[in-house]
Design a protein around this motif. Structure first.
Motif, PDB file in Angstrom:
ATOM      1  N   ASP A  50      -9.065  22.215  16.389  1.00 26.03           N
ATOM      2  CA  ASP A  50      -9.917  21.626  15.363  1.00 26.03           C
ATOM      3  C   ASP A  50      -9.152  20.739  14.379  1.00 26.03           C
ATOM      4  O   ASP A  50      -9.749  20.118  13.498  1.00 26.03           O
ATOM      5  N   ALA A  51      -7.819  20.662  14.519  1.00 25.71           N
ATOM      6  CA  ALA A  51      -7.007  19.809  13.642  1.00 25.71           C
ATOM      7  C   ALA A  51      -6.493  18.567  14.354  1.00 25.71           C
ATOM      8  O   ALA A  51      -5.949  17.669  13.704  1.00 25.71           O
ATOM      9  N   LYS A  52      -6.646  18.499  15.652  1.00 26.07           N
ATOM     10  CA  LYS A  52      -6.076  17.382  16.412  1.00 26.07           C
ATOM     11  C   LYS A  52      -6.647  16.038  15.980  1.00 26.07           C
ATOM     12  O   LYS A  52      -5.954  15.020  15.983  1.00 26.07           O
ATOM     13  N   GLY A  53      -7.922  16.020  15.578  1.00 23.11           N
ATOM     14  CA  GLY A  53      -8.536  14.775  15.149  1.00 23.11           C
ATOM     15  C   GLY A  53      -7.871  14.162  13.936  1.00 23.11           C
ATOM     16  O   GLY A  53      -7.834  12.934  13.786  1.00 23.11           O
ATOM     17  N   PHE A  54      -7.318  14.999  13.045  1.00 19.91           N
ATOM     18  CA  PHE A  54      -6.637  14.495  11.852  1.00 19.91           C
ATOM     19  C   PHE A  54      -5.414  13.664  12.247  1.00 19.91           C
ATOM     20  O   PHE A  54      -5.119  12.636  11.640  1.00 19.91           O
ATOM     21  N   PHE A  55      -4.698  14.123  13.262  1.00 14.24           N
ATOM     22  CA  PHE A  55      -3.524  13.392  13.739  1.00 14.24           C
ATOM     23  C   PHE A  55      -3.939  12.062  14.365  1.00 14.24           C
ATOM     24  O   PHE A  55      -3.315  11.025  14.117  1.00 14.24           O
ATOM     25  N   ILE A 107       0.867  -1.181   0.000  1.00 15.76           N
ATOM     26  CA  ILE A 107       0.000   0.000   0.000  1.00 15.76           C
ATOM     27  C   ILE A 107       0.902   1.229   0.000  1.00 15.76           C
ATOM     28  O   ILE A 107       1.751   1.389   0.889  1.00 15.76           O
ATOM     29  N   LEU A 108       0.726   2.081  -0.988  1.00 10.50           N
ATOM     30  CA  LEU A 108       1.476   3.331  -1.084  1.00 10.50           C
ATOM     31  C   LEU A 108       0.548   4.476  -0.729  1.00 10.50           C
ATOM     32  O   LEU A 108      -0.513   4.633  -1.342  1.00 10.50           O
ATOM     33  N   MET A 109       0.943   5.292   0.239  1.00 15.23           N
ATOM     34  CA  MET A 109       0.129   6.416   0.661  1.00 15.23           C
ATOM     35  C   MET A 109       0.648   7.709   0.035  1.00 15.23           C
ATOM     36  O   MET A 109       1.822   8.050   0.203  1.00 15.23           O
ATOM     37  N   THR A 110      -0.235   8.425  -0.672  1.00 18.65           N
ATOM     38  CA  THR A 110       0.179   9.732  -1.187  1.00 18.65           C
ATOM     39  C   THR A 110       0.370  10.711  -0.027  1.00 18.65           C
ATOM     40  O   THR A 110       1.240  11.569  -0.077  1.00 18.65           O
ATOM     41  N   HIS A 111      -0.459  10.583   1.008  1.00 21.16           N
ATOM     42  CA  HIS A 111      -0.339  11.386   2.219  1.00 21.16           C
ATOM     43  C   HIS A 111      -1.287  10.805   3.263  1.00 21.16           C
ATOM     44  O   HIS A 111      -2.025   9.852   2.980  1.00 21.16           O
ATOM     45  N   LEU A 112      -1.255  11.370   4.455  1.00 15.13           N
ATOM     46  CA  LEU A 112      -1.972  10.759   5.572  1.00 15.13           C
ATOM     47  C   LEU A 112      -3.207  11.536   6.007  1.00 15.13           C
ATOM     48  O   LEU A 112      -3.603  11.476   7.172  1.00 15.13           O
ATOM     49  N   HIS A 113      -3.860  12.234   5.101  1.00 15.43           N
ATOM     50  CA  HIS A 113      -5.156  12.822   5.414  1.00 15.43           C
ATOM     51  C   HIS A 113      -6.193  11.700   5.566  1.00 15.43           C
ATOM     52  O   HIS A 113      -6.086  10.649   4.913  1.00 15.43           O
TER      53      HIS A 113
END
Length: 311
Positions: A173-178, A124-130
């Motif tokens: 409001d961004a902590k959930g993404f992590f 599995i290659l991830m373009t990014h971790l969003h």
């Protein structure tokens, strides 16, 4: 009853009820010797207010000219791509699983409908971790959906999104993404199947990591080269094809570094038009595969045409 009366009776009979189910969300084609299968995860509505670089009136006029309804948010696809190289079965991005609403989370079902199983995937290659790319790595109980796959993530995105220190310093409001990123990769990390890479690395024969950072610190596109044909799976280089092809200088709020993301988009679109290679985009209208062609000072999207899979 006469024959004419019978004909009239048959003609006036109501048809069956309308069917609102849809075909399975997968599309297959060959790129050189690589078999590429686009997998539809679903869609999400994006508010045009998230775009910057043009005023809202200009954005709406541009979308209206393409018959794209933006009144309630622009319907934006989420796609993943399965590439059979002959030696490896590679999944690029994994979709969103249950992280976002009922219109998303269909990659595993569509992968099965296409003739493969999650157990078949070895890389599995991830373009990014969003989260709309990474949450689909695990099921609702936090188990790995792809139990035999090695997960490959750029070092820069791993250093950022998997860092508890970065999460603690992030806006509330961004902590959930992590948290979503850490939870999604956890079973692979615990099993010793998480590996990082650097821009320019050759990840396997014919597959290399291309630096397209800006959307996230380690956003990566993957160039698949096979025989006399190439495909760049570009992740989130473009979010709104109706706006950003004509004006690549339009950014989106989700970009961590908007100027860097704009520069990456301009470089990728220019190279795709010049080299005439296939591109596959996570947020392009499904199946998300096509070519980029120059159009005045900007570009336009030429989608792939449906057809049989050539061997």
């Amino acid at each position: 009853m006469t024959s004419s009366m019978m004909a009239a009776s048959v003609a006036s009979a109501a048809p069956p009820e309308q069917r609102h189910d849809q075909v399975a969300g997968w599309f297959r084609m060959m790129v050189g010797g690589d078999e590429v299968t686009a997998l539809y995860d679903g869609y999400v509505g994006i508010d045009t207010a998230l775009l910057s670089g043009l005023d809202q009136q200009q954005i709406r006029e541009r979308l209206d000219s393409l018959f794209i309804d933006s009144e309630n948010g622009v319907q934006t696809a989420v796609n993943a791509f399965l590439v059979h190289t002959g030696e490896h079965l590679v999944l690029v991005d994994a979709g969103s699983s249950a992280c976002f609403g009922p219109t998303l989370g269909h990659v595993p079902d569509n992968l099965r409908a296409s003739g493969y199983t999650p157990e078949d995937v070895d890389t599995i290659l991830m373009t990014h971790l969003h989260p709309d790319h990474v949450c689909g790595l695990t099921d609702s109980e936090g188990n790995a959906i792809y139990p035999n796959a090695e997960l490959r993530v750029s070092q820069a995105d791993a250093d950022y999104w998997l860092s508890e220190e970065q999460a603690a310093a992030a806006p509330e409001d961004a902590k959930g993404f992590f948290e979503m990123a850490r939870n999604a990769v956890a079973p692979y990390q615990q099993a010793g199947r998480l590996e990082t890479f650097q821009p320019g690395d050759e990840l396997m024969d014919g597959v290399s990591a291309q630096d397209t950072s800006g959307h996230t610190p380690g956003h990566t596109s993957f160039l698949f080269q096979s025989e006399d044909d190439d495909m760049l799976v570009w992740g989130d280089v473009v979010h709104s094809y109706g706006v950003q092809f004509a004006d690549p200088g339009v950014a989106i709020e989700f970009d961590s570094d908007q100027q860097q993301a704009i520069a990456a988009r301009q470089a990728v679109l220019s190279a795709a038009a010049e080299d005439q290679h296939w591109v596959a985009g996570a947020h392009m209208p499904f199946p998300g595969i096509g070519h980029v062609v120059r159009d005045g000072e900007g570009y336009r999207w030429l989608p792939v045409e449906y057809g049989p899979v050539s061997e």
